[in-house]
Design an enzyme around this catalytic site. Sequence first.
Site, PDB file in Angstrom:
ATOM      1  N   ILE A  18       0.851  -1.141   0.094  1.00 20.29           N
ATOM      2  CA  ILE A  18      -0.198   0.106  -0.110  1.00 20.29           C
ATOM      3  C   ILE A  18       0.940   1.442   0.022  1.00 20.29           C
ATOM      4  CG2 ILE A  18      -1.913   1.256   1.145  1.00 20.29           C
ATOM      5  CD1 ILE A  18      -2.580  -1.448   2.311  1.00 20.29           C
ATOM      6  N   LEU A  39      12.645  -3.016   4.992  1.00 18.53           N
ATOM      7  CA  LEU A  39      12.563  -3.983   3.947  1.00 18.53           C
ATOM      8  C   LEU A  39      12.301  -5.252   4.516  1.00 18.53           C
ATOM      9  CD1 LEU A  39      15.485  -2.897   1.519  1.00 18.53           C
ATOM     10  CD2 LEU A  39      12.994  -2.201   1.412  1.00 18.53           C
ATOM     11  N   PHE A  86       2.437   3.475   7.509  1.00 19.62           N
ATOM     12  CA  PHE A  86       2.148   1.956   6.983  1.00 19.62           C
ATOM     13  C   PHE A  86       2.984   0.886   7.555  1.00 19.62           C
ATOM     14  CE2 PHE A  86       1.062   5.199   3.794  1.00 19.62           C
ATOM     15  CZ  PHE A  86      -0.193   4.482   3.190  1.00 19.62           C
ATOM     16  N   SER A 130      -7.491  -1.200  10.627  1.00 21.24           N
ATOM     17  CA  SER A 130      -8.022  -2.279   9.671  1.00 21.24           C
ATOM     18  C   SER A 130      -9.326  -2.536  10.234  1.00 21.24           C
ATOM     19  CB  SER A 130      -6.989  -3.562   9.930  1.00 21.24           C
ATOM     20  OG  SER A 130      -7.690  -4.738   9.509  1.00 21.24           O
ATOM     21  N   TYR A 154      -2.208 -10.025  15.743  1.00 15.57           N
ATOM     22  CA  TYR A 154      -2.313  -8.616  14.828  1.00 15.57           C
ATOM     23  C   TYR A 154      -3.266  -7.959  15.092  1.00 15.57           C
ATOM     24  CZ  TYR A 154      -3.192  -6.189  10.410  1.00 15.57           C
ATOM     25  OH  TYR A 154      -3.489  -5.325   9.676  1.00 15.57           O
ATOM     26  N   LYS A 158      -3.546  -3.585  16.292  1.00 12.99           N
ATOM     27  CA  LYS A 158      -4.275  -2.334  15.409  1.00 12.99           C
ATOM     28  C   LYS A 158      -4.938  -1.807  16.574  1.00 12.99           C
ATOM     29  CE  LYS A 158      -2.513  -2.625  11.611  1.00 12.99           C
ATOM     30  NZ  LYS A 158      -1.418  -1.693  11.292  1.00 12.99           N
ATOM     31  N   TYR A 182      -9.111   0.217   6.985  1.00  9.91           N
ATOM     32  CA  TYR A 182      -9.171  -0.752   5.555  1.00  9.91           C
ATOM     33  C   TYR A 182      -9.986  -1.820   5.697  1.00  9.91           C
ATOM     34  CZ  TYR A 182      -4.598   1.768   5.111  1.00  9.91           C
ATOM     35  OH  TYR A 182      -3.153   2.647   5.296  1.00  9.91           O
ATOM     36  N   LEU A 205      -6.514 -13.835  -0.078  1.00 10.32           N
ATOM     37  CA  LEU A 205      -7.256 -14.512  -1.451  1.00 10.32           C
ATOM     38  C   LEU A 205      -6.634 -14.072  -2.639  1.00 10.32           C
ATOM     39  CD1 LEU A 205      -9.636 -16.284  -2.411  1.00 10.32           C
ATOM     40  CD2 LEU A 205     -10.841 -14.343  -2.220  1.00 10.32           C
TER      41      LEU A 205
HETATM   42  P1  NAD Z   1       3.249  -4.474   3.429  1.00 10.17           P
HETATM   43  O1  NAD Z   1       4.061  -5.667   4.254  1.00 10.17           O
HETATM   44  O2  NAD Z   1       3.598  -4.780   2.242  1.00 10.17           O
HETATM   45  O3  NAD Z   1       4.022  -3.033   3.880  1.00 10.17           O
HETATM   46  C1  NAD Z   1       4.380  -2.815   5.093  1.00 10.17           C
HETATM   47  C2  NAD Z   1       5.798  -2.277   5.105  1.00 10.17           C
HETATM   48  O4  NAD Z   1       6.253  -1.962   6.395  1.00 10.17           O
HETATM   49  C3  NAD Z   1       6.956  -3.451   4.457  1.00 10.17           C
HETATM   50  O5  NAD Z   1       7.436  -2.621   3.235  1.00 10.17           O
HETATM   51  C4  NAD Z   1       7.820  -3.670   5.364  1.00 10.17           C
HETATM   52  O6  NAD Z   1       9.073  -3.866   5.036  1.00 10.17           O
HETATM   53  C5  NAD Z   1       7.551  -2.175   6.384  1.00 10.17           C
HETATM   54  N1  NAD Z   1       7.925  -2.561   7.737  1.00 10.17           N
HETATM   55  C6  NAD Z   1       7.416  -3.428   8.729  1.00 10.17           C
HETATM   56  N2  NAD Z   1       7.757  -3.489   9.850  1.00 10.17           N
HETATM   57  C7  NAD Z   1       8.948  -2.256   9.741  1.00 10.17           C
HETATM   58  C8  NAD Z   1       9.679  -1.732  10.915  1.00 10.17           C
HETATM   59  N3  NAD Z   1       9.704  -2.068  12.216  1.00 10.17           N
HETATM   60  N4  NAD Z   1      10.496  -0.708  10.426  1.00 10.17           N
HETATM   61  C9  NAD Z   1      10.546  -0.115   8.997  1.00 10.17           C
HETATM   62  N5  NAD Z   1       9.535  -0.725   8.148  1.00 10.17           N
HETATM   63  C10 NAD Z   1       8.819  -1.563   8.331  1.00 10.17           C
HETATM   64  O7  NAD Z   1       1.703  -4.174   3.835  1.00 10.17           O
HETATM   65  P2  NAD Z   1       0.574  -3.553   3.280  1.00 10.17           P
HETATM   66  O8  NAD Z   1      -0.141  -4.364   2.619  1.00 10.17           O
HETATM   67  O9  NAD Z   1       1.329  -2.357   2.639  1.00 10.17           O
HETATM   68  O10 NAD Z   1       0.070  -2.753   4.761  1.00 10.17           O
HETATM   69  C11 NAD Z   1       0.322  -1.436   5.033  1.00 10.17           C
HETATM   70  C12 NAD Z   1      -0.190  -1.240   6.280  1.00 10.17           C
HETATM   71  O11 NAD Z   1      -1.793  -1.338   5.987  1.00 10.17           O
HETATM   72  C13 NAD Z   1       0.307  -2.173   7.782  1.00 10.17           C
HETATM   73  O12 NAD Z   1       0.285  -1.547   8.697  1.00 10.17           O
HETATM   74  C14 NAD Z   1      -1.032  -3.030   7.677  1.00 10.17           C
HETATM   75  O13 NAD Z   1      -1.280  -3.783   8.836  1.00 10.17           O
HETATM   76  C15 NAD Z   1      -2.103  -2.438   7.297  1.00 10.17           C
HETATM   77  N6  NAD Z   1      -3.227  -3.092   6.802  1.00 10.17           N
HETATM   78  C16 NAD Z   1      -3.002  -3.738   5.643  1.00 10.17           C
HETATM   79  C17 NAD Z   1      -4.317  -4.484   5.039  1.00 10.17           C
HETATM   80  C18 NAD Z   1      -4.025  -5.461   3.808  1.00 10.17           C
HETATM   81  O14 NAD Z   1      -4.915  -6.448   3.609  1.00 10.17           O
HETATM   82  N7  NAD Z   1      -3.011  -5.194   3.098  1.00 10.17           N
HETATM   83  C19 NAD Z   1      -5.456  -4.302   5.565  1.00 10.17           C
HETATM   84  C20 NAD Z   1      -5.779  -3.647   6.632  1.00 10.17           C
HETATM   85  C21 NAD Z   1      -4.382  -2.880   7.241  1.00 10.17           C
HETATM   86  C1  WQD Z   2     -10.900 -13.327   2.205  1.00  7.60           C
HETATM   87  C2  WQD Z   2     -11.919 -14.245   2.001  1.00  7.60           C
HETATM   88  C3  WQD Z   2     -11.163 -16.398   3.469  1.00  7.60           C
HETATM   89  C4  WQD Z   2      -7.527 -17.136   1.179  1.00  7.60           C
HETATM   90  C5  WQD Z   2      -7.165 -10.476   6.051  1.00  7.60           C
HETATM   91  C6  WQD Z   2      -7.083  -9.952   7.460  1.00  7.60           C
HETATM   92  C7  WQD Z   2      -7.467  -8.610   7.871  1.00  7.60           C
HETATM   93  C8  WQD Z   2      -6.999  -7.434   6.843  1.00  7.60           C
HETATM   94  C9  WQD Z   2      -7.200  -8.132   5.361  1.00  7.60           C
HETATM   95  C10 WQD Z   2      -4.838  -6.593   7.571  1.00  7.60           C
HETATM   96  C11 WQD Z   2     -12.136 -14.982   3.146  1.00  7.60           C
HETATM   97  C12 WQD Z   2     -11.035 -16.630   1.802  1.00  7.60           C
HETATM   98  C13 WQD Z   2      -8.621 -16.702   1.547  1.00  7.60           C
HETATM   99  C14 WQD Z   2      -7.585 -18.386   0.438  1.00  7.60           C
HETATM  100  C15 WQD Z   2     -10.016 -18.323   0.829  1.00  7.60           C
HETATM  101  N1  WQD Z   2      -5.420  -7.503   6.887  1.00  7.60           N
HETATM  102  N2  WQD Z   2      -9.739 -17.179   1.195  1.00  7.60           N
HETATM  103  N3  WQD Z   2      -8.780 -18.919   0.381  1.00  7.60           N
HETATM  104  O1  WQD Z   2      -9.387 -12.844   6.085  1.00  7.60           O
HETATM  105  O2  WQD Z   2     -10.973 -10.679   5.039  1.00  7.60           O
HETATM  106  O3  WQD Z   2      -8.742 -10.284   5.924  1.00  7.60           O
HETATM  107  O4  WQD Z   2      -6.529  -9.605   5.197  1.00  7.60           O
HETATM  108  O5  WQD Z   2      -5.422  -5.772   8.300  1.00  7.60           O
HETATM  109  O6  WQD Z   2      -6.955  -8.220   9.038  1.00  7.60           O
HETATM  110  O7  WQD Z   2      -7.600 -11.078   8.306  1.00  7.60           O
HETATM  111  O8  WQD Z   2      -8.953 -11.407   3.706  1.00  7.60           O
HETATM  112  O9  WQD Z   2      -7.860 -12.044   1.635  1.00  7.60           O
HETATM  113  O10 WQD Z   2      -7.438 -13.549   3.729  1.00  7.60           O
HETATM  114  O11 WQD Z   2      -9.680 -13.350   2.979  1.00  7.60           O
HETATM  115  O12 WQD Z   2     -11.012 -18.878   0.458  1.00  7.60           O
HETATM  116  O13 WQD Z   2      -6.434 -18.957  -0.054  1.00  7.60           O
HETATM  117  O14 WQD Z   2     -11.377 -15.333   1.211  1.00  7.60           O
HETATM  118  O15 WQD Z   2     -11.589 -17.340   4.066  1.00  7.60           O
HETATM  119  O16 WQD Z   2     -13.366 -15.375   3.121  1.00  7.60           O
HETATM  120  P1  WQD Z   2      -9.387 -11.481   5.272  1.00  7.60           P
HETATM  121  P2  WQD Z   2      -8.278 -12.554   2.964  1.00  7.60           P
END
Ligand code: NAD
Ligand code: WQD
Length: 343
Positions: A18, A39, A86, A130, A154, A158, A182, A205
């Site tokens: 992101i 990284l 992030f 999240s 996790y 948050k 998100y 997924l």
């Molecule tokens: P990501 O792992 O791709 O990006 C996170 C980045 O943070 C990585 O580049 C990692 O190297 C860096 N990082 C981790 N710990 C660090 C530290 N101690 N110091 C410096 N850098 C560090 O994840 P993302 O999907 O881009 O998610 C970004 C943020 O959004 C996260 O906080 C995640 O929890 C939150 N979030 C993600 C999702 C999702 O589904 N992707 C959903 C909800 C919330």
């Molecule tokens: C989506 C749907 C699974 C993988 C997670 C974290 C949440 C947030 C986003 C950071 C569900 C199904 C998945 C697979 C499947 N992250 N699934 N086969 O679980 O909604 O959220 O990511 O904050 O905290 O829990 O996302 O993409 O893992 O799953 O059937 O191989 O797909 O059961 O219904 P989820 P997801």
Amino acid sequence: MSIQQKQTILVTGGCGYIGSHMCVELLSAGYDVVVLDNLSNSSAASIEAVQRITQKPLTFVQGDIRDANCLQAIFTNHDIQAVLHFAGLKAVGESTELPVKYYDNNMNGTLRLVEAMTTASCKTLVFSSSATVYGLPDKMPITEDADTGATNPYGRTKLMVEEVLKDLYTADPTWRISLLRYFNPVGAHATGEIGEDPNDIPNNLMPFIAQVAVGRRDKLSVYGDDYPTPDGTGVRDYIHVVDLVRGHMKALEFLQDEPKLAIHNLGTGNGYSVLEAVQAFERACGITIPYQITGRRPGDVAVSYADPTKAKEELGWEAQYNLDRMCEDAWRWQSQYPNGFNT
Ligand code: NAD
Ligand code: WQD
């Protein structure tokens, strides 16, 4: 203070999925960007790609948000107006096995960051929260005032960071803090030059489906088809990562008016099942995705989708891209870079 063009934004975790899309949006809007990333879950190649897409330079510092000296140097060397935070670990399963690693990284990291910000009198912060903070939600769609809870370490990090930031704001109401919850970010930049690049077997997924489509994995496991949903599979609110980062731009603007702590859902408000997501991806790539139905994944909820009304009313933001577009963009990235940034 106002955030205007050519102001400098610190993006922690800016090399990640992101964060890299955020950097494209910020640079395109004329901001200067400093990225701090260790990284641990990303590659500096994403930063190269961001600069290629935007034709603009950014400053990359390889370092850890828990490193107070590193943070101090950044705030001394750059006139940072706001931080988009992030950086964090995000694998739910790993967090249950290694909870201390998650508390250390996500909690201590955020504490060191806000300490450094306080010292530098930089008090504008957007935090990546999240929908996981809604725990086991009892009604849909989910509004920001729904009960919160955590079902894994996790999610608890948050929730705890949200509480810390609320306490910080109560103690010092000159802060400007945005907590963005998100839903399920997917998709990639339209150029296909940056996208989600999981290190190991994807937990989520969409990246799993994309890796099946590109031939890196044989088939998808669908975690349960006995949920109380139309086709029995889990329903989620998938949101295009570019829509998501545009929500952050709006949140930054919203914080300009006056000090505040605000909470917003970033989702589309639409729920799609696992099988609907598979079908949308098949339409985008023209390849059949083999799958098998397996047992439910522990901790999964049947249905989760946002009520995005508050973000629309207060931020003037709403998602633009539909599920087909999310899949098309994810496929462009995956097919151009079958092995992600290692391709
Ligand atoms: P990501 O792992 O791709 O990006 C996170 C980045 O943070 C990585 O580049 C990692 O190297 C860096 N990082 C981790 N710990 C660090 C530290 N101690 N110091 C410096 N850098 C560090 O994840 P993302 O999907 O881009 O998610 C970004 C943020 O959004 C996260 O906080 C995640 O929890 C939150 N979030 C993600 C999702 C999702 O589904 N992707 C959903 C909800 C919330
Ligand atoms: C989506 C749907 C699974 C993988 C997670 C974290 C949440 C947030 C986003 C950071 C569900 C199904 C998945 C697979 C499947 N992250 N699934 N086969 O679980 O909604 O959220 O990511 O904050 O905290 O829990 O996302 O993409 O893992 O799953 O059937 O191989 O797909 O059961 O219904 P989820 P997801």
